[in-house]
Design a protein around this motif. Sequence first.
Motif, PDB file in Angstrom:
ATOM      1  N   GLU A   1      -7.660 135.064 -34.679  1.00  0.00           N
ATOM      2  CA  GLU A   1      -8.986 135.135 -34.063  1.00  0.00           C
ATOM      3  C   GLU A   1      -9.564 133.739 -33.811  1.00  0.00           C
ATOM      4  OE1 GLU A   1      -8.080 136.869 -36.872  1.00  0.00           O
ATOM      5  OE2 GLU A   1      -7.767 138.759 -35.812  1.00  0.00           O
ATOM      6  N   SER A   2      -9.381 132.827 -34.758  1.00  0.00           N
ATOM      7  CA  SER A   2      -9.921 131.471 -34.562  1.00  0.00           C
ATOM      8  C   SER A   2      -9.127 130.710 -33.504  1.00  0.00           C
ATOM      9  CB  SER A   2      -9.982 130.702 -35.880  1.00  0.00           C
ATOM     10  OG  SER A   2      -8.709 130.562 -36.447  1.00  0.00           O
ATOM     11  N   LEU A   3      -7.840 130.987 -33.390  1.00  0.00           N
ATOM     12  CA  LEU A   3      -7.046 130.350 -32.327  1.00  0.00           C
ATOM     13  C   LEU A   3      -7.525 130.807 -30.956  1.00  0.00           C
ATOM     14  CD1 LEU A   3      -3.487 130.650 -33.912  1.00  0.00           C
ATOM     15  CD2 LEU A   3      -4.693 128.514 -33.395  1.00  0.00           C
TER      16      LEU A   3
ATOM     17  N   TYR B   1      -1.110 120.841 -35.292  1.00  0.00           N
ATOM     18  CA  TYR B   1      -2.466 121.258 -35.657  1.00  0.00           C
ATOM     19  C   TYR B   1      -3.491 120.352 -34.990  1.00  0.00           C
ATOM     20  CZ  TYR B   1      -6.507 122.542 -38.452  1.00  0.00           C
ATOM     21  OH  TYR B   1      -7.752 122.965 -38.851  1.00  0.00           O
ATOM     22  N   LYS B   2      -3.180 119.076 -34.898  1.00  0.00           N
ATOM     23  CA  LYS B   2      -4.095 118.111 -34.282  1.00  0.00           C
ATOM     24  C   LYS B   2      -4.115 118.213 -32.754  1.00  0.00           C
ATOM     25  CE  LYS B   2      -3.674 114.797 -38.040  1.00  0.00           C
ATOM     26  NZ  LYS B   2      -3.262 113.446 -38.435  1.00  0.00           N
ATOM     27  N   LEU B   3      -3.194 118.959 -32.192  1.00  0.00           N
ATOM     28  CA  LEU B   3      -3.100 119.093 -30.733  1.00  0.00           C
ATOM     29  C   LEU B   3      -3.605 120.442 -30.221  1.00  0.00           C
ATOM     30  CD1 LEU B   3       0.458 117.554 -30.235  1.00  0.00           C
ATOM     31  CD2 LEU B   3      -1.751 116.435 -29.878  1.00  0.00           C
ATOM     32  N   LEU B   4      -4.131 121.272 -31.087  1.00  0.00           N
ATOM     33  CA  LEU B   4      -4.537 122.613 -30.680  1.00  0.00           C
ATOM     34  C   LEU B   4      -5.592 122.602 -29.573  1.00  0.00           C
ATOM     35  CD1 LEU B   4      -4.640 124.483 -34.115  1.00  0.00           C
ATOM     36  CD2 LEU B   4      -2.880 124.609 -32.332  1.00  0.00           C
TER      37      LEU B   4
ATOM     38  N   THR C   1      -2.017 122.944 -22.971  1.00  0.00           N
ATOM     39  CA  THR C   1      -0.585 123.167 -23.169  1.00  0.00           C
ATOM     40  C   THR C   1       0.231 122.506 -22.068  1.00  0.00           C
ATOM     41  OG1 THR C   1      -1.066 125.248 -24.291  1.00  0.00           O
ATOM     42  CG2 THR C   1       1.183 124.936 -23.504  1.00  0.00           C
ATOM     43  N   VAL C   2      -0.211 122.629 -20.829  1.00  0.00           N
ATOM     44  CA  VAL C   2       0.551 122.039 -19.712  1.00  0.00           C
ATOM     45  C   VAL C   2       0.609 120.523 -19.839  1.00  0.00           C
ATOM     46  CG1 VAL C   2       0.167 123.924 -18.091  1.00  0.00           C
ATOM     47  CG2 VAL C   2      -1.442 122.027 -18.137  1.00  0.00           C
TER      48      VAL C   2
ATOM     49  N   THR D   1      -5.505 125.841 -23.651  1.00  0.00           N
ATOM     50  CA  THR D   1      -5.190 124.872 -24.708  1.00  0.00           C
ATOM     51  C   THR D   1      -4.060 125.422 -25.561  1.00  0.00           C
ATOM     52  OG1 THR D   1      -6.797 125.826 -26.256  1.00  0.00           O
ATOM     53  CG2 THR D   1      -7.566 123.988 -24.847  1.00  0.00           C
ATOM     54  N   LEU D   2      -3.434 124.540 -26.303  1.00  0.00           N
ATOM     55  CA  LEU D   2      -2.360 124.968 -27.187  1.00  0.00           C
ATOM     56  C   LEU D   2      -2.873 125.984 -28.198  1.00  0.00           C
ATOM     57  CD1 LEU D   2       0.579 124.737 -28.097  1.00  0.00           C
ATOM     58  CD2 LEU D   2      -0.106 122.783 -29.526  1.00  0.00           C
TER      59      LEU D   2
END
Length: 151
Positions: free
Chosen positions: A32-34, A134-137, A141-142, A41-42
Amino acid sequence: MKDKIIEFFYKMIKIPYQLLFKRVKPWGISVESLLLFDAGTLGNDLGLFFKNNAFEVQDSLEEHDVFHVLTAIGTTVKEEVDLQFYLLGNGKRSPFTLLVILTGIVFYPIHYNSFRNCYKRGKNAYLFYDLEFYKLLHRPTVEIKSIFNIK
């Protein structure tokens, strides 16, 4: 039948593998938080991956699912072998990677060309398997795929 055997084998070694080899701190994040991350975004793409596959976040194994998102390689048993060949090509040399590759060669010899192609794709990508995802979430993504030539 061989898929069931491999899945059973994976379930048997998962916990000992986590205890012996995975020394990374769990992200402590939910699906849910993702999904609250901006679209594209990633983090959001990872949340969608979990939701669309009806998966749950597995503590200390989060980066494995990021690999699926970035490489667009599926989650069948054969595709898991493809993913490990991709990661081998990218430089990853873990006991799990080598075990899955050996299993794939033994159980899926007719897919050798697919494995070889995934290995080459991983080899052509810039080293990314050991990033702190984790730091790139929050990053698109592209953009990550472009920077690291992930295809």
